[in-house]
Motif scaffolding. Sequence first.
Motif, PDB file in Angstrom:
ATOM      1  N   ILE A 248       0.823  -1.207   0.152  1.00 31.61           N
ATOM      2  CA  ILE A 248      -0.046   0.068  -0.159  1.00 31.61           C
ATOM      3  C   ILE A 248       0.830   1.319   0.113  1.00 31.61           C
ATOM      4  O   ILE A 248       0.247   2.189  -0.665  1.00 31.61           O
ATOM      5  CB  ILE A 248      -1.027  -0.161   1.239  1.00 31.61           C
ATOM      6  CG1 ILE A 248      -2.246   1.015   0.904  1.00 31.61           C
ATOM      7  CG2 ILE A 248      -0.363   0.380   2.566  1.00 31.61           C
ATOM      8  CD1 ILE A 248      -3.012   0.767  -0.016  1.00 31.61           C
ATOM      9  N   ALA A 249       2.052   1.331   0.714  1.00 24.84           N
ATOM     10  CA  ALA A 249       2.695   2.630   0.791  1.00 24.84           C
ATOM     11  C   ALA A 249       3.192   3.051  -0.722  1.00 24.84           C
ATOM     12  O   ALA A 249       2.991   4.143  -0.943  1.00 24.84           O
ATOM     13  CB  ALA A 249       3.856   2.311   1.817  1.00 24.84           C
ATOM     14  N   PRO A 250       3.896   2.173  -1.535  1.00 19.64           N
ATOM     15  CA  PRO A 250       4.282   2.716  -2.802  1.00 19.64           C
ATOM     16  C   PRO A 250       3.130   3.241  -3.525  1.00 19.64           C
ATOM     17  O   PRO A 250       3.191   3.891  -4.457  1.00 19.64           O
ATOM     18  CB  PRO A 250       5.169   1.651  -3.321  1.00 19.64           C
ATOM     19  CG  PRO A 250       4.812   0.308  -2.323  1.00 19.64           C
ATOM     20  CD  PRO A 250       4.553   0.845  -1.155  1.00 19.64           C
ATOM     21  N   ALA A 251       1.886   2.348  -3.578  1.00 25.78           N
ATOM     22  CA  ALA A 251       0.669   2.559  -4.133  1.00 25.78           C
ATOM     23  C   ALA A 251       0.147   4.099  -3.859  1.00 25.78           C
ATOM     24  O   ALA A 251       0.130   4.907  -4.755  1.00 25.78           O
ATOM     25  CB  ALA A 251      -0.328   1.643  -3.968  1.00 25.78           C
TER      26      ALA A 251
ATOM     27  N   VAL B  88      13.927  15.976  -6.914  1.00 26.94           N
ATOM     28  CA  VAL B  88      15.099  15.922  -6.756  1.00 26.94           C
ATOM     29  C   VAL B  88      15.560  15.876  -5.096  1.00 26.94           C
ATOM     30  O   VAL B  88      15.106  16.976  -4.700  1.00 26.94           O
ATOM     31  CB  VAL B  88      16.005  17.139  -7.305  1.00 26.94           C
ATOM     32  CG1 VAL B  88      17.602  16.851  -6.887  1.00 26.94           C
ATOM     33  CG2 VAL B  88      15.797  16.790  -8.896  1.00 26.94           C
ATOM     34  N   GLY B  89      16.212  15.137  -4.665  1.00 30.67           N
ATOM     35  CA  GLY B  89      16.431  15.054  -3.334  1.00 30.67           C
ATOM     36  C   GLY B  89      15.322  14.480  -2.351  1.00 30.67           C
ATOM     37  O   GLY B  89      15.746  14.234  -1.262  1.00 30.67           O
ATOM     38  N   ALA B  90      14.277  14.003  -2.965  1.00 35.86           N
ATOM     39  CA  ALA B  90      13.334  13.581  -2.094  1.00 35.86           C
ATOM     40  C   ALA B  90      13.521  12.168  -1.840  1.00 35.86           C
ATOM     41  O   ALA B  90      14.205  11.190  -2.800  1.00 35.86           O
ATOM     42  CB  ALA B  90      11.875  13.514  -2.832  1.00 35.86           C
ATOM     43  N   PRO B  91      13.309  11.473  -0.712  1.00 35.95           N
ATOM     44  CA  PRO B  91      13.721   9.921  -0.369  1.00 35.95           C
ATOM     45  C   PRO B  91      12.869   8.999  -1.342  1.00 35.95           C
ATOM     46  O   PRO B  91      11.700   9.225  -1.674  1.00 35.95           O
ATOM     47  CB  PRO B  91      13.015   9.656   1.119  1.00 35.95           C
ATOM     48  CG  PRO B  91      12.133  10.754   1.251  1.00 35.95           C
ATOM     49  CD  PRO B  91      12.408  12.000   0.444  1.00 35.95           C
ATOM     50  N   THR B  92      13.364   7.847  -1.497  1.00 33.59           N
ATOM     51  CA  THR B  92      12.674   6.751  -2.065  1.00 33.59           C
ATOM     52  C   THR B  92      11.502   5.988  -1.154  1.00 33.59           C
ATOM     53  O   THR B  92      11.658   6.127   0.081  1.00 33.59           O
ATOM     54  CB  THR B  92      13.678   5.913  -2.535  1.00 33.59           C
ATOM     55  OG1 THR B  92      14.443   5.072  -1.697  1.00 33.59           O
ATOM     56  CG2 THR B  92      14.813   6.569  -3.442  1.00 33.59           C
TER      57      THR B  92
END
Length: 254
Positions: free
Chosen positions: A92-95, A197-201
Amino acid sequence: MNRLQTELHRLYLPHDAQSECPDPADEAISLMGVDGRVRALVVELAQQAGWNGVAALWQGVQDDLDLPAPAIAVSGMDGFQVWFSLAESVPIAPALDFLASLRLRYLGAIAAKHIRMKPTANDSTPWQSQHAKLVPACQGESGRWSAFVAPGLAGMFADEPWLDLPPGPDAQAKLLSGLKSIQPAEFRLAQERLRPVGAPTAVAVASVTADAAHEAQDPKHFLLAVMRDPATEMLLRIEAAKALLPYFERRLQG
């Protein structure tokens, strides 16, 4: 299994769904697997948002992100839906992150109250029910129907985003038969392209402190724990807050 059921199963049903797919109008069908993973991601825009937002999202994901064309549906009530199909189910998190990123990229000018993204979390009902209702389906006492529509004709439904009669299952199957699911590599690449840019994966978000993870009882509580954890990197906390924003907006509107 008829042609429509076959196409719905191919594109949107969890891999752990029964091979004998029931009628799509059956409200008992869940688009969420028993493991909480999903293949169907849905963005719904209310009628007040207009058709242009739907068109921008539909065309943008193809032109900018090189993704297969998603399906377009009239909700049968008050707007349009854009249906994305994943070849492999995701947690669910990546969705939620993907849907939130699409909203920021393509729907930023549209008021949040006119946008619904599913799956979503809700404290008042079981997690398994928090997804879109499979299309086509009759929408309660109104007798109106949701239905998948051809992109070139979708704009004609801007004033009345519904069908008065049930759509033909063969015609619905034909619309879906030309669609492709987003492959895992395509999904990962699209996530990277959508990420500032710079945001976490998503992997970085999942690796926050053990204390925050321990507090999480469902995805919303997990994100709340991340957002409130002073030991977590600020960028991670911001991303968690962004993912939670639609939930709190709904609470304020309710």
